[in-house]
Design an enzyme around this catalytic site. Sequence first.
Site, PDB file in Angstrom:
ATOM      1  N   LEU A  76       0.849  -1.190   0.000  1.00 29.30           N
ATOM      2  CA  LEU A  76       0.000   0.000   0.000  1.00 29.30           C
ATOM      3  C   LEU A  76       0.886   1.243   0.000  1.00 29.30           C
ATOM      4  CD1 LEU A  76      -2.606  -1.134   2.686  1.00 29.30           C
ATOM      5  CD2 LEU A  76      -2.570  -1.622   0.227  1.00 29.30           C
ATOM      6  N   GLY A  99      -0.834   6.646  -0.215  1.00 22.73           N
ATOM      7  CA  GLY A  99      -1.119   7.720   0.750  1.00 22.73           C
ATOM      8  C   GLY A  99      -0.384   9.011   0.450  1.00 22.73           C
ATOM      9  N   ARG A 126       1.931  14.259   6.861  1.00 21.65           N
ATOM     10  CA  ARG A 126       2.756  14.591   8.020  1.00 21.65           C
ATOM     11  C   ARG A 126       4.234  14.780   7.659  1.00 21.65           C
ATOM     12  NH1 ARG A 126       0.215   9.606  11.365  1.00 21.65           N
ATOM     13  NH2 ARG A 126      -0.247   8.950   9.233  1.00 21.65           N
TER      14      ARG A 126
HETATM   15  C1  UD1 Z   1      -1.783   1.987   9.549  1.00 17.13           C
HETATM   16  C2  UD1 Z   1      -2.796   1.104  10.275  1.00 17.13           C
HETATM   17  C3  UD1 Z   1      -2.414   0.997  11.749  1.00 17.13           C
HETATM   18  C4  UD1 Z   1      -1.001   0.419  11.844  1.00 17.13           C
HETATM   19  C5  UD1 Z   1      -0.018   1.224  11.008  1.00 17.13           C
HETATM   20  C6  UD1 Z   1       1.322   0.517  10.935  1.00 17.13           C
HETATM   21  C7  UD1 Z   1      -4.897   1.468   9.107  1.00 17.13           C
HETATM   22  C8  UD1 Z   1      -6.223   2.110   9.139  1.00 17.13           C
HETATM   23  N1  UD1 Z   1      -4.094   1.706  10.138  1.00 17.13           N
HETATM   24  O1  UD1 Z   1      -1.854   3.282  10.156  1.00 17.13           O
HETATM   25  O2  UD1 Z   1      -3.318   0.175  12.436  1.00 17.13           O
HETATM   26  O3  UD1 Z   1      -0.620   0.393  13.196  1.00 17.13           O
HETATM   27  O4  UD1 Z   1      -0.477   1.399   9.666  1.00 17.13           O
HETATM   28  O5  UD1 Z   1       2.270   1.272  10.265  1.00 17.13           O
HETATM   29  O6  UD1 Z   1      -4.617   0.742   8.187  1.00 17.13           O
HETATM   30  N2  UD1 Z   1      -2.466   4.077   1.941  1.00 17.13           N
HETATM   31  C9  UD1 Z   1      -3.004   3.864   0.687  1.00 17.13           C
HETATM   32  N3  UD1 Z   1      -4.225   4.361   0.409  1.00 17.13           N
HETATM   33  C10 UD1 Z   1      -4.966   5.059   1.314  1.00 17.13           C
HETATM   34  C11 UD1 Z   1      -4.395   5.273   2.602  1.00 17.13           C
HETATM   35  C12 UD1 Z   1      -3.152   4.753   2.884  1.00 17.13           C
HETATM   36  O7  UD1 Z   1      -2.385   3.229  -0.159  1.00 17.13           O
HETATM   37  O8  UD1 Z   1      -6.067   5.495   0.978  1.00 17.13           O
HETATM   38  C13 UD1 Z   1      -1.114   3.531   2.226  1.00 17.13           C
HETATM   39  C14 UD1 Z   1      -0.115   4.597   2.643  1.00 17.13           C
HETATM   40  O9  UD1 Z   1       0.608   5.066   1.522  1.00 17.13           O
HETATM   41  C15 UD1 Z   1       0.791   3.881   3.608  1.00 17.13           C
HETATM   42  C16 UD1 Z   1      -0.087   2.763   4.159  1.00 17.13           C
HETATM   43  O10 UD1 Z   1      -1.196   2.663   3.315  1.00 17.13           O
HETATM   44  O11 UD1 Z   1       1.919   3.307   2.964  1.00 17.13           O
HETATM   45  C17 UD1 Z   1      -0.532   3.061   5.589  1.00 17.13           C
HETATM   46  O12 UD1 Z   1      -1.249   4.283   5.609  1.00 17.13           O
HETATM   47  P1  UD1 Z   1      -1.028   5.340   6.773  1.00 17.13           P
HETATM   48  O13 UD1 Z   1      -1.938   6.478   6.541  1.00 17.13           O
HETATM   49  O14 UD1 Z   1       0.397   5.623   6.950  1.00 17.13           O
HETATM   50  O15 UD1 Z   1      -1.591   4.482   7.998  1.00 17.13           O
HETATM   51  P2  UD1 Z   1      -1.197   4.623   9.526  1.00 17.13           P
HETATM   52  O16 UD1 Z   1      -1.924   5.777  10.101  1.00 17.13           O
HETATM   53  O17 UD1 Z   1       0.260   4.591   9.685  1.00 17.13           O
HETATM   54 CA    CA Z   2       2.019   4.805   8.382  1.00 16.84          CA
END
Ligand code: UD1
Ligand code: CA
Length: 454
Positions: free
Chosen positions: A8, A11, A15
Amino acid sequence: MNLSVVILAAGLGKRMKSGIPKVLHETLGRPMLQHVIDAVTPLKPEKTVVVIGNGADEVRRRIGAAHITFVVQEKLLGTGNALATAGKELNKGAVLVLNGDGPLITTGTLKKLLTRHRRSGNALSFLSFTDDSMGGYGRVIRDGSGRVSAILEDKHATPSEKKKFTELNGGVYVIETSELGCLQRIRKNSDSGEYYLTDIVSIVSDSGKRLEAYNCSPEEIRGVNTREDLYQVTEIMRKRVIAKWMKRGVTFIDPRRTVVHTPVSIGRDTVIYPDTYIEGKTTIGRNCTIYPGVRICDSTLGEGVIIKDNTLIEESRIGKGSTVGPFAHLRPMSVVGRNAKIGNFVEIKKSTIGHGTKASHLTYLGDAVVGSNVNIGAGTITCNYDGRNKFKTVIESGVFIGSDSQLVAPVTIHKGAYVAAGATITKDVPPGSLAISRAKQQNLENWAKKRRGK
Ligand code: UD1
Ligand code: CA
């Protein structure tokens, strides 16, 4: 057994306060996403899907690799939506899901997770960890019997829930593709408007299927959300790489102040002083010494090479037993033979320097082919550029170039020839001859006295 991987990486990385997509920020010279790809590649997945969105074109350009399938998440509706977007690309079997912002994960831990997942016949497995100092992670909720029942995102947890549930979600999951239908049942979070992948945990748990969270070291899980995280993660990775090379017989005088990139290889009994950066695809042989203030990028050093203080080496090769520096610069495509000496304030560009050749002081060699056992005097310069084009200088073996000479290219100094000091050489020098090109010296006797008398 069928394995697919989904990373994934769509994002925004708000931040980070950055114009660069988060997953392209580098740790030890490689984009974070690249490190995650490097960790999963040895698992030989049938398919590796990377979900991109924010800065999609830039990510594709940087990470271009034949075995990666990119899928674009049109709207950033959360991690649950991101995995659903990748869903149609997935085959039967298990899917390993990772966050693109967690570059510390290792192949070994992923292998262990997959083995446990398969042995236990789980529908869903994921990595968890415990570390009070790390905020912002989802919290693993277990029921009275210790069975995982849900993940609660940190920002939605009350202080008492935070106190009670200290096991954190690492964001690395193995899910049977047969369970991916559950993604359709994830509801939009009313506060954030996102579909949380973490909600799949309660859905699978409620269905009575087997699931488990496996504890692992926080040092593998730490994700990057801020610049502070980027520093922390890079530091963990840096220490890990240095520790690996110490185990294999490399001495670091001050390991806190040395940076070694992950693709680097270093031979045993090599000694590396502080404030050195060994970068990219660099190979360093055995018994080398790298003194302080040196940066070596994408280069190869043979056995017993000595790089003296404050030297920069880029995309070059240095043969066994040679010495380079202090204050030398090897620019790309320089090849130095065995037992050569490249000394103080010498710059070399796109040149080949033969075995046993010496350029000890203040020299520029560009677009030159220099034979073996040549002596290049202090202040020698190849004039390789006429303002329009670059030309080649050939200095054959056994030649002696006197100090402060300019060799105006294209020009060849043939075997065993001598160039007298202070020469401007514009014509080829035949083998074994001496080339002198300077105004004859005149001594005006008693000149000083006469001048004073005026
Ligand atoms: C996420 C988890 C959290 C975990 C943490 C570990 C969720 C809701 N939460 O939180 O439980 O402890 O990772 O690091 O999953 N991304 C997408 N598409 C989106 C949103 C995010 O591809 O619409 C990708 C981001 O680029 C990133 C990853 O997913 O690489 C995680 O997203 P991020 O927003 O960083 O989640 P956390 O708040 O860190
Ligand atoms: Ca993260």
